[in-house]
Write an enzyme that holds these catalytic residues in place. Structure first.
Site, mmCIF file in Angstrom:
data_model
loop_
_atom_site.group_PDB
_atom_site.id
_atom_site.type_symbol
_atom_site.label_atom_id
_atom_site.label_comp_id
_atom_site.label_asym_id
_atom_site.label_seq_id
_atom_site.Cartn_x
_atom_site.Cartn_y
_atom_site.Cartn_z
ATOM 1 N N GLU A 269 -3.462 7.976 -15.366
ATOM 2 C CA GLU A 269 -3.542 9.233 -14.613
ATOM 3 C C GLU A 269 -4.844 9.997 -14.877
ATOM 4 O O GLU A 269 -5.517 10.457 -13.965
ATOM 5 C CB GLU A 269 -2.346 10.146 -14.937
ATOM 6 C CG GLU A 269 -1.038 9.724 -14.262
ATOM 7 C CD GLU A 269 -0.220 8.716 -15.069
ATOM 8 O OE1 GLU A 269 -0.800 8.032 -15.944
ATOM 9 O OE2 GLU A 269 0.990 8.610 -14.813
HETATM 10 N N1 COA Z 1 0.473 4.392 -5.273
HETATM 11 C C1 COA Z 1 0.384 3.945 -4.005
HETATM 12 N N2 COA Z 1 -0.043 2.707 -3.678
HETATM 13 C C2 COA Z 1 -0.388 1.877 -4.701
HETATM 14 C C3 COA Z 1 -0.334 2.285 -6.045
HETATM 15 C C4 COA Z 1 0.139 3.598 -6.315
HETATM 16 N N3 COA Z 1 0.273 4.069 -7.574
HETATM 17 N N4 COA Z 1 -0.745 1.249 -6.834
HETATM 18 C C5 COA Z 1 -1.035 0.238 -5.987
HETATM 19 N N5 COA Z 1 -0.832 0.616 -4.703
HETATM 20 C C6 COA Z 1 -1.022 -0.188 -3.492
HETATM 21 C C7 COA Z 1 -2.489 -0.317 -3.126
HETATM 22 O O1 COA Z 1 -2.929 0.828 -2.413
HETATM 23 C C8 COA Z 1 -2.453 -1.565 -2.272
HETATM 24 O O2 COA Z 1 -1.937 -1.243 -1.012
HETATM 25 P P1 COA Z 1 -2.700 -1.763 0.337
HETATM 26 O O3 COA Z 1 -2.656 -3.256 0.225
HETATM 27 O O4 COA Z 1 -1.864 -1.221 1.462
HETATM 28 O O5 COA Z 1 -4.086 -1.224 0.268
HETATM 29 C C9 COA Z 1 -1.403 -2.420 -2.966
HETATM 30 O O6 COA Z 1 -0.610 -1.517 -3.731
HETATM 31 C C10 COA Z 1 -1.976 -3.444 -3.909
HETATM 32 O O7 COA Z 1 -2.855 -2.800 -4.811
HETATM 33 P P2 COA Z 1 -4.353 -3.279 -5.097
HETATM 34 O O8 COA Z 1 -5.114 -2.107 -5.631
HETATM 35 O O9 COA Z 1 -4.915 -3.950 -3.882
HETATM 36 O O10 COA Z 1 -4.102 -4.362 -6.236
HETATM 37 P P3 COA Z 1 -5.078 -4.755 -7.413
HETATM 38 O O11 COA Z 1 -4.458 -5.892 -8.128
HETATM 39 O O12 COA Z 1 -6.476 -4.916 -6.925
HETATM 40 O O13 COA Z 1 -5.087 -3.468 -8.390
HETATM 41 C C11 COA Z 1 -4.067 -1.718 -9.724
HETATM 42 C C12 COA Z 1 -3.910 -3.110 -9.065
HETATM 43 C C13 COA Z 1 -2.716 -1.345 -10.335
HETATM 44 C C14 COA Z 1 -5.158 -1.769 -10.805
HETATM 45 C C15 COA Z 1 -4.465 -0.679 -8.643
HETATM 46 O O14 COA Z 1 -3.610 -0.835 -7.532
HETATM 47 C C16 COA Z 1 -4.356 0.737 -9.137
HETATM 48 O O15 COA Z 1 -5.228 1.193 -9.869
HETATM 49 N N6 COA Z 1 -3.275 1.451 -8.734
HETATM 50 C C17 COA Z 1 -3.046 2.821 -9.146
HETATM 51 C C18 COA Z 1 -2.454 2.848 -10.545
HETATM 52 C C19 COA Z 1 -2.285 4.280 -11.029
HETATM 53 O O16 COA Z 1 -3.230 5.033 -11.155
HETATM 54 N N7 COA Z 1 -1.017 4.646 -11.314
HETATM 55 C C20 COA Z 1 -0.669 5.955 -11.755
HETATM 56 C C21 COA Z 1 -0.315 6.764 -10.569
HETATM 57 S S1 COA Z 1 0.200 8.391 -10.983
#
Ligand code: COA
Length: 258
Positions: free
Chosen positions: A140
Site C-alpha cells: 500500500e
Molecule cells: N485491484 C484491482 N485490480 C487488480 C489488483 C488490485 N489490487 N491487482 C491486480 N489487479 C488486476 C490488474 O489490473 C490486471 O487486470 P487487467 O488484466 O484487466 O489489466 C490483472 O489483475 C492482472 O494483474 P497484472 O498486474 O497484469 O499481473 P502481474 O503479474 O503483472 O502483476 C501484481 C501482479 C500483484 C504485482 C500487480 O497486479 C499489482 O501490483 N497489483 C496491485 C497490488 C496492490 O497494490 N495491492 C494492495 C491494494 S490496496
C-alpha cells in the site's frame, strides 16, 4: 470428494465436513471488491451457523490467493460517493473482526500474490498453508495509500519490528521468511496447498466440537486480555466446558423412563 455449489465471485463448496470458500476473480488476481467481501462475510457466517460444518478453508482461484483490495473500484470515485469508500473500509475491518470471532477454525490456503488486504485475510485466518509460490506483503505505502485495517492484527501477530518493516517498506517476503515470522504454519509444493489445508481442516472437524470451539474462543480472548485476566478467562472456559460435558452425558428424562 463431494464438491457442490461453486460459482460467482465466491465459490462455496462442501468437502465432507469442511466448507471450502474460493475467491473467484482470477482475472483480477482475486482483488477484493465490495461484492466479493460481502459474499465472503455472508459465506463465513453461514458456514459457522451450519452444524454439518466443522472447519472452513479459504483459498483463491487461479495464480494468486488475493492481490488486495480492488483498487479500480474507487480510483475515480466522485467526492460525493465517499460513503462507498467508508462502507468498503468498514467491511474490511468487519472481516478482520469476524474471522477470530467464528466458532469454527478457518484455514487459508495461499499461492502466488498474497498482498495488502489479501495478506490481511490470510493472517486473520487461524492457520495458513502456503504454497512455495506465495509472496506476502503490504504494498500500500508504495502506492501512496495506507494499509489501515490490517495494521493492528499484523503488529499483534509478528511483533513490532517485523510488522513495521513490512508496512513501511511495502516489500514482499517469501514463504520461508513468513514461516520464520510465524505468519504461516506450513509451506508446501504448489498444487498441494488446498488438499493439505482440506486434510488439516478435516482433522480439526473430526475433533469434539465443543472443546475445539472453546479452545478457539479462549485463545483469542486471552490474546487481548492482560495476563491475570487471561487466567480468569481460562478457568471460566474450563468450568463451562465441563458443565456442558456433564449435561450432555446425563440421561434425559425420556431416556430414564422404563
Ligand atoms: N485491484 C484491482 N485490480 C487488480 C489488483 C488490485 N489490487 N491487482 C491486480 N489487479 C488486476 C490488474 O489490473 C490486471 O487486470 P487487467 O488484466 O484487466 O489489466 C490483472 O489483475 C492482472 O494483474 P497484472 O498486474 O497484469 O499481473 P502481474 O503479474 O503483472 O502483476 C501484481 C501482479 C500483484 C504485482 C500487480 O497486479 C499489482 O501490483 N497489483 C496491485 C497490488 C496492490 O497494490 N495491492 C494492495 C491494494 S490496496
Amino acid at each position: 470428494m463431494d464438491r457442490t455449489g461453486a460459482g460467482g465471485v465466491l465459490g462455496v463448496e462442501s468437502v465432507g465436513a469442511v466448507r471450502l470458500l474460493t475467491l473467484n476473480r482470477p482475472d483480477k488476481l482475486n482483488a477484493m471488491d465490495t461484492a466479493l467481501v460481502e459474499a465472503l462475510v455472508a459465506a463465513l457466517r453461514a458456514a459457522d451457523a451450519d452444524t454439518s460444518v466443522g472447519a472452513i478453508v479459504v483459498t483463491g482461484s487461479g495464480r494468486a490467493f488475493c492481490a488486495g483490495a480492488d483498487m479500480s473500484e474507487f480510483r475515480d470515485l466522485p467526492p460525493e460517493e465517499r460513503h462507498r469508500v467508508e462502507h468498503r473500509s468498514q467491511l474490511t475491518a468487519s472481516l478482520q473482526l469476524l474471522l477470530p470471532g467464528l466458532a469454527r477454525p478457518v484455514i487459508a490456503a495461499t499461492r502466488g500474490h498474497v498482498l495488502g488486504g489479501g495478506c490481511a485475510l490470510a493472517l486473520a485466518c487461524d492457520l495458513v498453508v502456503a504454497a512455495e509460490s506465495s509472496r506476502f506483503g503490504y504494498p500500500e505505502v508504495r502506492r501512496g495509500i495506507l494499509a489501515a485495517s490490517v495494521t493492528p492484527n499484523l503488529a499483534r501477530q509478528v511483533g513490532t519490528k517485523a510488522a513495521f518493516e513490512l508496512l513501511a517498506t511495502g516489500r514482499s517476503i517469501e514463504p520461508a521468511r513468513a514461516l520464520e515470522l510465524g505468519m504461516v504454519n506450513r509451506v508446501v509444493p504448489d498444487g498441494t496447498e488446498v488438499d493439505v489445508a482440506l486434510s488439516l481442516a478435516a482433522e480439526l472437524a473430526a475433533l469434539p466440537a465443543p472443546a475445539l470451539h472453546a479452545t478457539k474462543r479462549l485463545f483469542y480472548r486471552s490474546l487481548d486480555a492482560d495476563f491475570e485476566h487471561a487466567f480468569a478467562l481460562a478457568q471460566e472456559a474450563h468450568a463451562s466446558l465441563r458443565k456442558a460435558d456433564r449435561a450432555a452425558s446425563e440421561p434425559s428424562i425420556a431416556e430414564e423412563r422404563p
